[in-house]
Design a protein around this motif. Structure first.
Motif, PDB file in Angstrom:
ATOM      1  N   ASP A  61       0.833  -1.199   0.000  1.00  0.00           N
ATOM      2  CA  ASP A  61       0.000   0.000   0.000  1.00  0.00           C
ATOM      3  C   ASP A  61       0.868   1.250   0.000  1.00  0.00           C
ATOM      4  O   ASP A  61       1.839   1.348   0.763  1.00  0.00           O
ATOM      5  CB  ASP A  61      -0.906   0.009   1.232  1.00  0.00           C
ATOM      6  CG  ASP A  61      -1.760   1.259   1.307  1.00  0.00           C
ATOM      7  OD1 ASP A  61      -2.807   1.288   0.632  1.00  0.00           O
ATOM      8  OD2 ASP A  61      -1.379   2.210   2.017  1.00  0.00           O
ATOM      9  N   LYS A  90      -3.136   5.679  -3.456  1.00  0.00           N
ATOM     10  CA  LYS A  90      -4.215   6.584  -3.068  1.00  0.00           C
ATOM     11  C   LYS A  90      -3.989   7.960  -3.679  1.00  0.00           C
ATOM     12  O   LYS A  90      -2.856   8.342  -3.962  1.00  0.00           O
ATOM     13  CB  LYS A  90      -4.262   6.726  -1.531  1.00  0.00           C
ATOM     14  CG  LYS A  90      -4.514   5.424  -0.804  1.00  0.00           C
ATOM     15  CD  LYS A  90      -4.601   5.604   0.706  1.00  0.00           C
ATOM     16  CE  LYS A  90      -3.238   5.779   1.350  1.00  0.00           C
ATOM     17  NZ  LYS A  90      -2.423   4.551   1.315  1.00  0.00           N
ATOM     18  N   GLN A 130      -7.419   4.266  -4.201  1.00  0.00           N
ATOM     19  CA  GLN A 130      -8.207   4.647  -3.035  1.00  0.00           C
ATOM     20  C   GLN A 130      -8.305   6.167  -2.895  1.00  0.00           C
ATOM     21  O   GLN A 130      -7.310   6.879  -3.086  1.00  0.00           O
ATOM     22  CB  GLN A 130      -7.556   4.080  -1.769  1.00  0.00           C
ATOM     23  CG  GLN A 130      -7.322   2.576  -1.808  1.00  0.00           C
ATOM     24  CD  GLN A 130      -6.242   2.149  -0.819  1.00  0.00           C
ATOM     25  OE1 GLN A 130      -6.531   1.808   0.314  1.00  0.00           O
ATOM     26  NE2 GLN A 130      -4.996   2.181  -1.260  1.00  0.00           N
ATOM     27  N   GLY A 160     -11.106   1.875  -3.686  1.00  0.00           N
ATOM     28  CA  GLY A 160     -11.237   1.845  -2.235  1.00  0.00           C
ATOM     29  C   GLY A 160     -11.434   3.259  -1.714  1.00  0.00           C
ATOM     30  O   GLY A 160     -11.216   4.241  -2.424  1.00  0.00           O
ATOM     31  N   SER A 162     -10.924   5.793   2.013  1.00  0.00           N
ATOM     32  CA  SER A 162     -10.108   5.870   3.219  1.00  0.00           C
ATOM     33  C   SER A 162     -10.600   7.010   4.097  1.00  0.00           C
ATOM     34  O   SER A 162     -11.099   8.027   3.607  1.00  0.00           O
ATOM     35  CB  SER A 162      -8.640   6.101   2.826  1.00  0.00           C
ATOM     36  OG  SER A 162      -7.798   6.168   3.953  1.00  0.00           O
ATOM     37  N   THR A 180     -12.159  -1.963  -0.719  1.00  0.00           N
ATOM     38  CA  THR A 180     -11.497  -1.844   0.585  1.00  0.00           C
ATOM     39  C   THR A 180     -11.830  -0.511   1.231  1.00  0.00           C
ATOM     40  O   THR A 180     -12.150   0.472   0.556  1.00  0.00           O
ATOM     41  CB  THR A 180      -9.959  -1.922   0.456  1.00  0.00           C
ATOM     42  OG1 THR A 180      -9.508  -0.877  -0.410  1.00  0.00           O
ATOM     43  CG2 THR A 180      -9.513  -3.276  -0.074  1.00  0.00           C
ATOM     44  N   GLN A 182      -9.849   1.979   4.149  1.00  0.00           N
ATOM     45  CA  GLN A 182      -8.630   2.151   4.933  1.00  0.00           C
ATOM     46  C   GLN A 182      -8.865   3.248   5.977  1.00  0.00           C
ATOM     47  O   GLN A 182      -8.899   4.434   5.652  1.00  0.00           O
ATOM     48  CB  GLN A 182      -7.441   2.511   4.036  1.00  0.00           C
ATOM     49  CG  GLN A 182      -6.133   2.560   4.807  1.00  0.00           C
ATOM     50  CD  GLN A 182      -4.897   2.615   3.926  1.00  0.00           C
ATOM     51  OE1 GLN A 182      -3.808   2.968   4.395  1.00  0.00           O
ATOM     52  NE2 GLN A 182      -5.035   2.236   2.664  1.00  0.00           N
TER      53      GLN A 182
END
Length: 286
Positions: A61, A90, A130, A160, A162, A180, A182
């Motif tokens: 990540d 991200k 993300q 994803g 976060s 996902t 986060q």
């Protein structure tokens, strides 16, 4: 625990079409001080990334804001775009020379950043992209819609989010399949309990950032040390092992810039906590 022949023995989890071990690697710390600029020794940083893969870590990540740009570049240089490693990155935070983290979810900015991330990671498609943090100046749904469009256009395989609340997670899921989430979560900080419960129920991967934060571990140091002594482990290994036991969707990504520390983290996947150990740790901050 011994560092000889360290192999990632955590269970697996499916993110989109990829199956990864649940213990991953967070690549924030391979940058310079305060996550700004390059590390003192870039070759060592690349060796840490490669060693993580050699130890069976197949979930890495990062973010465009780590450096900024440095972490992604070093990952691209170290491992390129291997089929058997899922690299998640991200977008949504700006950096400045003072080290501030400034939320910026403007759709045009995100569209620009995906191109730079693709280049640095040396890939044609980002495995998991993300949205780093909601931006009070940009409508959350507009930001998420951009990530959904990037997926439809083939720039990213999975999306994803976060640093989201349960309400924002629901909003995101109305626009795109969220692979996902986060959020910050560890033994002492369980503020995202509700979000984790949703992820549990829906089979969404939950990536806890700051999974073994030193200050949080200190709150339960005596208990961690007691359990660690029983297993010939460290308190950080116990905390990671507890996270892996906490939920089948939990995907811890401890980070480091040191190979020895990396091996210690991976060794946590081999630590079998007793049921009573797990319960005592679970009760510690309830």
């Amino acid at each position: 625990m011994s560092s000889n022949s360290i192999t990632n023995e955590s269970d697996t989890f499916e993110i989109g079409d990829s199956t990864v071990h649940r213990l991953g690697f967070g690549a924030m710390r391979i940058t310079g001080e305060d996550i700004i600029g390059s590390p003192e020794d870039e070759e060592t940083a690349r060796e840490v990334i490669q060693h993580a893969v050699d130890c069976g870590v197949d979930l890495i990540d990062t973010a465009d804001s780590y450096g900024p740009a440095v972490s992604e570049r070093l990952i691209g240089e170290a491992i390129g775009d291997p089929d058997d490693v899922l690299v998640a990155t991200k977008a949504g935070l700006l950096r400045n020379s003072e080290g501030d983290w400034i939320a910026h979810g403007d759709p045009d900015y995100i569209r620009n950043q995906v191109l730079t991330s693709l280049d640095r990671l040396r890939t044609d498609t980002i495995d998991l992209y993300q949205f780093h943090r909601p931006d009070g100046d940009t409508d959350f749904e507009d930001s998420v819609a951009t990530f959904a469009e990037l997926k439809d256009e083939g720039f990213v395989d999975g999306v994803g989010v976060s640093n989201v609340s349960a309400e924002l997670l629901d909003q995101a899921r109305e626009q795109v399949e969220v692979e996902t989430v986060q959020n910050r979560y560890n033994l002492n900080d369980r503020g995202s309990r509700e979000v984790l419960e949703i992820c549990d129920d829906e089979g969404i991967g939950f990536i806890p950032w700051a999974p073994i934060n030193g200050d949080d571990l200190a709150e339960h140091g005596d208990l961690l040390d007691e359990i660690a002594d029983d297993h010939d482990a460290t308190r950080r290994q116990v905390a990671l092992a507890w996270l892996l036991e906490r939920s089948d969707v939990m995907l811890p990504i401890p980070g480091t810039s040191d190979t020895e520390h990396l091996e210690s983290n991976v060794a946590a996947s081999q630590l079998a906590l007793r049921e009573e150990d797990v319960q005592r740790l679970t009760n510690a901050a309830e």
